[in-house]
Design a protein around this motif. Sequence first.
Motif, PDB file in Angstrom:
ATOM      1  N   PHE A 200     -12.841  11.232 -14.155  1.00  0.00           N
ATOM      2  CA  PHE A 200     -11.672  10.335 -14.141  1.00  0.00           C
ATOM      3  C   PHE A 200     -10.932  10.326 -12.812  1.00  0.00           C
ATOM      4  N   GLN A 201     -11.696  10.528 -11.726  1.00  0.00           N
ATOM      5  CA  GLN A 201     -11.091  10.488 -10.388  1.00  0.00           C
ATOM      6  C   GLN A 201     -10.998   9.046  -9.913  1.00  0.00           C
ATOM      7  N   LEU A 202     -10.016   8.809  -9.020  1.00  0.00           N
ATOM      8  CA  LEU A 202      -9.862   7.477  -8.428  1.00  0.00           C
ATOM      9  C   LEU A 202     -10.965   7.258  -7.397  1.00  0.00           C
ATOM     10  N   PRO A 203     -11.742   6.163  -7.509  1.00  0.00           N
ATOM     11  CA  PRO A 203     -12.783   5.912  -6.495  1.00  0.00           C
ATOM     12  C   PRO A 203     -12.136   5.667  -5.127  1.00  0.00           C
TER      13      PRO A 203
ATOM     14  N   LYS B  96     -13.753   2.927   0.121  1.00  0.00           N
ATOM     15  CA  LYS B  96     -15.122   2.621   0.572  1.00  0.00           C
ATOM     16  C   LYS B  96     -16.029   2.377  -0.624  1.00  0.00           C
ATOM     17  N   ALA B  97     -15.909   3.257  -1.648  1.00  0.00           N
ATOM     18  CA  ALA B  97     -16.771   3.118  -2.831  1.00  0.00           C
ATOM     19  C   ALA B  97     -16.478   1.799  -3.552  1.00  0.00           C
TER      20      ALA B  97
ATOM     21  N   ARG C 265      -4.682  12.903 -14.973  1.00  0.00           N
ATOM     22  CA  ARG C 265      -5.047  13.147 -13.569  1.00  0.00           C
ATOM     23  C   ARG C 265      -4.055  12.543 -12.594  1.00  0.00           C
ATOM     24  N   GLY C 266      -3.716  13.296 -11.552  1.00  0.00           N
ATOM     25  CA  GLY C 266      -2.950  12.724 -10.455  1.00  0.00           C
ATOM     26  C   GLY C 266      -3.933  12.107  -9.471  1.00  0.00           C
ATOM     27  N   PHE C 267      -3.534  11.044  -8.796  1.00  0.00           N
ATOM     28  CA  PHE C 267      -4.401  10.417  -7.794  1.00  0.00           C
ATOM     29  C   PHE C 267      -3.857  10.743  -6.410  1.00  0.00           C
ATOM     30  N   GLU C 268      -4.789  10.955  -5.484  1.00  0.00           N
ATOM     31  CA  GLU C 268      -4.388  11.262  -4.109  1.00  0.00           C
ATOM     32  C   GLU C 268      -3.643  10.086  -3.495  1.00  0.00           C
ATOM     33  N   LYS C 269      -2.514  10.400  -2.860  1.00  0.00           N
ATOM     34  CA  LYS C 269      -1.680   9.309  -2.344  1.00  0.00           C
ATOM     35  C   LYS C 269      -2.372   8.521  -1.232  1.00  0.00           C
ATOM     36  N   THR C 270      -3.150   9.200  -0.413  1.00  0.00           N
ATOM     37  CA  THR C 270      -3.806   8.462   0.680  1.00  0.00           C
ATOM     38  C   THR C 270      -4.804   7.446   0.099  1.00  0.00           C
ATOM     39  N   ARG C 271      -5.466   7.837  -1.005  1.00  0.00           N
ATOM     40  CA  ARG C 271      -6.402   6.889  -1.648  1.00  0.00           C
ATOM     41  C   ARG C 271      -5.651   5.689  -2.207  1.00  0.00           C
ATOM     42  N   LEU C 272      -4.498   5.977  -2.813  1.00  0.00           N
ATOM     43  CA  LEU C 272      -3.706   4.865  -3.371  1.00  0.00           C
ATOM     44  C   LEU C 272      -3.260   3.934  -2.255  1.00  0.00           C
ATOM     45  N   GLU C 273      -2.821   4.534  -1.162  1.00  0.00           N
ATOM     46  CA  GLU C 273      -2.309   3.713  -0.062  1.00  0.00           C
ATOM     47  C   GLU C 273      -3.428   2.865   0.549  1.00  0.00           C
TER      48      GLU C 273
ATOM     49  N   ALA D  90      -5.562  -2.612   1.231  1.00  0.00           N
ATOM     50  CA  ALA D  90      -6.696  -3.542   1.236  1.00  0.00           C
ATOM     51  C   ALA D  90      -6.513  -4.671   0.226  1.00  0.00           C
ATOM     52  N   GLN D  91      -5.422  -4.611  -0.543  1.00  0.00           N
ATOM     53  CA  GLN D  91      -5.259  -5.528  -1.665  1.00  0.00           C
ATOM     54  C   GLN D  91      -4.447  -6.749  -1.273  1.00  0.00           C
ATOM     55  N   ASP D  92      -4.929  -7.922  -1.683  1.00  0.00           N
ATOM     56  CA  ASP D  92      -4.210  -9.142  -1.336  1.00  0.00           C
ATOM     57  C   ASP D  92      -3.123  -9.491  -2.361  1.00  0.00           C
ATOM     58  N   GLY D  93      -3.254  -9.010  -3.602  1.00  0.00           N
ATOM     59  CA  GLY D  93      -2.266  -9.356  -4.640  1.00  0.00           C
ATOM     60  C   GLY D  93      -1.223  -8.255  -4.812  1.00  0.00           C
TER      61      GLY D  93
END
Length: 406
Positions: A159-162, A165-166, A212-220, A225-228
């Motif tokens: 249940f990790q945040l991809p 890149k993935a 699960r906590g998600f890594e902040k750098t991954r969230l950022e 990269a998100q347009d919406g």
Amino acid sequence: MKSPLSVSHELATRWIRPSLRRLAGYVPGEQPRVRGLVKLNTNENPYPPSPRVLEALRGAIDGKLRLYPNPTAEPVRGKLAVLHKCRPENIIIGNGSDELLALATRAFVEPVPISSGGTRGKALDRATIQAFIPSYSLYPVLAGIHGARFLQIPLDEGFQLPSLKALQARARNPAQGRIVKSTEDPRQDQNGKWNFNAALSLITTPNAPTGRGFEKTRLEDLCDAQDGVVVLDEAYVDFAHDNAMDLALAHPNILVARTFSKAFSLCSLRVGYMVGNPILIEALHKIRDSYNVNGLGQVAALATLSDLPYYRSQWKKIVATREQTSLQLSLLGFRVFPSQTNFLFTQPPAFFAEKWNRLLRDRKILVRWFQQEDVSQFLRITVGSDSDMEALVSAVKQILKRLGRQ
Ligand SMILES: Cc1ncc(COP(=O)(O)O)c(C=O)c1O
């Protein structure tokens, strides 16, 4: 005149929007009132609101209840603005954060016309809401109510945040997206790939029901990269060691959703809020009900924000109980995922989670089992008081003993 009984079910159903006829509504956790029940099924805080909050509420129960409350919950916005070092214009208060999630679907996403078999490209992106699975099971329901297309993106192993890149690689590679569901209906055209142009992405962080906590750098990276619009749903963040509020104040497309329900013991009064870009916040204000936050909720939220040290010490206690219970369950053979929330997500040993759910219930311990295939092997257990968790562990030991495992 037709009496209600003379109208057939079929005829009455015709009056309901076609897209709602087959919609399964959200199923909230049970709220039984049973004496002696240890209630660990809906992530409520085991401790009461602070004495000052209760006093403020008692003081507010008088003749003024006849008046409408402040329409924008201005005093609460003002206090939250100080807490989060922003302006009241960055904040909207809601009838729980659930209301704000629903408003976000209506403000940022176009419904897919029911007859639009041919909707493609940009028009479809404008109608797309996406979320990782598993995450908060309200999201697909909100999409269904709004008539939006809902994409479910599988999380990684454990249940990790991809990584970004993935997700990008999956989006490019036709073979890599896992098919979740595929029908002729464009709203269900789901291939498991992240859509970088989706109108709305809903990310529960820390995640529920997995904890699960998600890594902040991954969230950022993902938000960049998100347009919406991206909503980071931080309902459980006060039990985590990091939060993403600064992202909402630095990125124009990110909103953070918070609630007074969990960390501040106010489920009953329904107060939540969103923080972010004033233009997005203004759009939410435009479509909310005129008096969406009840007066007593506003009184309680305000008093809560004046008594934060009381709550901070409770969170420490809950986190300590969480870690202790996690260890105890692990020693009893449960697979327990690391949690950054006020609940534990566990895979029980010996037999199916559904059976564990029943056996615990027979012993007056109520936990949450979800029927959905991707999480049906797990139990979500709210962290209660120390004595609640002792009762849980002792019931688990009894069950294992009867099996000859202890
Ligand atoms: C992930 C998540 N978000 C939002 C909410 C809604 O909280 P509320 O509407 O009580 O503020 C919940 C409630 O369980 C939740 O689990």
